[in-house]
Write an enzyme that holds these catalytic residues in place. Sequence first.
Site, short mmCIF file in Angstrom:
data_model
loop_
_atom_site.label_atom_id
_atom_site.label_comp_id
_atom_site.label_asym_id
_atom_site.label_seq_id
_atom_site.Cartn_x
_atom_site.Cartn_y
_atom_site.Cartn_z
N ARG A 90 7.88 -7.63 36.88
CA ARG A 90 7.94 -6.30 37.51
C ARG A 90 7.05 -6.31 38.75
NH1 ARG A 90 10.02 -1.65 37.29
NH2 ARG A 90 11.13 -1.86 35.33
N GLN A 113 3.85 3.98 28.51
CA GLN A 113 2.39 3.98 28.78
C GLN A 113 1.70 3.88 27.42
OE1 GLN A 113 0.92 4.10 31.90
NE2 GLN A 113 -1.17 4.12 31.12
N ASP A 155 19.33 -3.58 26.66
CA ASP A 155 17.93 -3.22 26.90
C ASP A 155 17.65 -1.91 26.18
OD1 ASP A 155 15.39 -3.48 27.90
OD2 ASP A 155 15.94 -3.36 30.01
N LYS A 184 11.81 -11.78 33.52
CA LYS A 184 11.62 -10.71 34.51
C LYS A 184 10.16 -10.57 34.91
CE LYS A 184 11.57 -6.03 33.44
NZ LYS A 184 12.17 -4.76 32.98
C1 R5P Z 1 10.97 -2.43 30.42
O1 R5P Z 1 10.22 -3.18 29.80
C2 R5P Z 1 12.13 -1.73 29.77
O2 R5P Z 1 12.58 -2.40 28.64
C3 R5P Z 1 13.26 -1.57 30.75
O3 R5P Z 1 13.75 -2.84 31.12
C4 R5P Z 1 12.83 -0.86 31.98
O4 R5P Z 1 12.02 0.22 31.66
C5 R5P Z 1 14.00 -0.41 32.79
O5 R5P Z 1 13.54 0.26 33.92
P1 R5P Z 1 14.36 0.22 35.28
O6 R5P Z 1 15.77 0.66 35.00
O7 R5P Z 1 13.63 1.20 36.17
O8 R5P Z 1 14.27 -1.17 35.83
#
Ligand code: R5P
Length: 289
Positions: A186, A92, A210, A184
């Site tokens: 979201r 955030q 990641d 990606k």
């Molecule tokens: C997002 O920009 C982060 O780099 C991660 O890819 C993300 O926070 C991963 O979250 P989740 O495992 O819930 O998909």
Amino acid sequence: MIVIGGSSSVRLAREIAENLGCEFIQASTSRFPDGECYTKIEKEKLEGEVVIVQNTYPDGNLVEMLLIRDAAANLGAGKITMVVPYFGYARQDRLFKPGEPMSARVMCRILDAVCDRVVTIDLHKESTLDFFTHPHKDLKAAGAIADFFKGRGIDLVLAPDAGAAGRAEDVGKRMGVPHDHLKKTRLSGTEVRIAPAEMDCEGKNILIVDDMISTGGTIMAAAAALREAGALSVSVACTHGVFVGNALDKLNSSALSGVHCCNTLDSAASDISVAKIIAENLKGGCRCR
Ligand code: R5P
């Protein structure tokens, strides 16, 4: 230098102290019947530089950190360096909607107020560092991840999205293998859509990197896209394995060949250590900016 471990980071703090060849103290932390935190540093006095290792996540760990810091100052600690292996609220980092807080900035301001310098590891976004006014350093886990995977037959390192492309590049270059990123979108806190892979994945052993795995939604979707594109195997490595709920079980029982993360957060998958990277930085006087 003395390293004090908070309850979120016992093993990592001890390992950092071993790498530094300095004294390690585990803060004794417990909870009062009403849930409030009690902590104590079992030492007559402290002097010189003290390094406190503690996450700001989940919320209770932030309070424990503040109490340990106060206890250390009361014992006479000189300079206080806060090592925050997993920096909560980093995602955030801006106002997505009117009326929201800028949570990452709030966390930086709290840390600025209580310590002389801050060391983090793979903050979600580099721009968060601009919120600090005290000396700070964001270390990269890429070297530890690359060392862990060297010689394991990885053909391609991929990021699940453009935001992590730099991490894939860093790991790929260190391993001497090509790198790229997926696309990606979201959809919600738990759902993501990954566009079909455009790169050549056929018959390749792919490593996805990641900064963090939270629900595991990103990695599951990325792995599905890569298998669809003909990947032979898909492994994943992240810096921070948050693994909300049963995310780690879900990932382990998926077709992924391996789920690995750094020891910024303790879990059954945290088999990549960043202790040496942190210790080397502390040894070198932090090289903060
Ligand atoms: C997002 O920009 C982060 O780099 C991660 O890819 C993300 O926070 C991963 O979250 P989740 O495992 O819930 O998909």
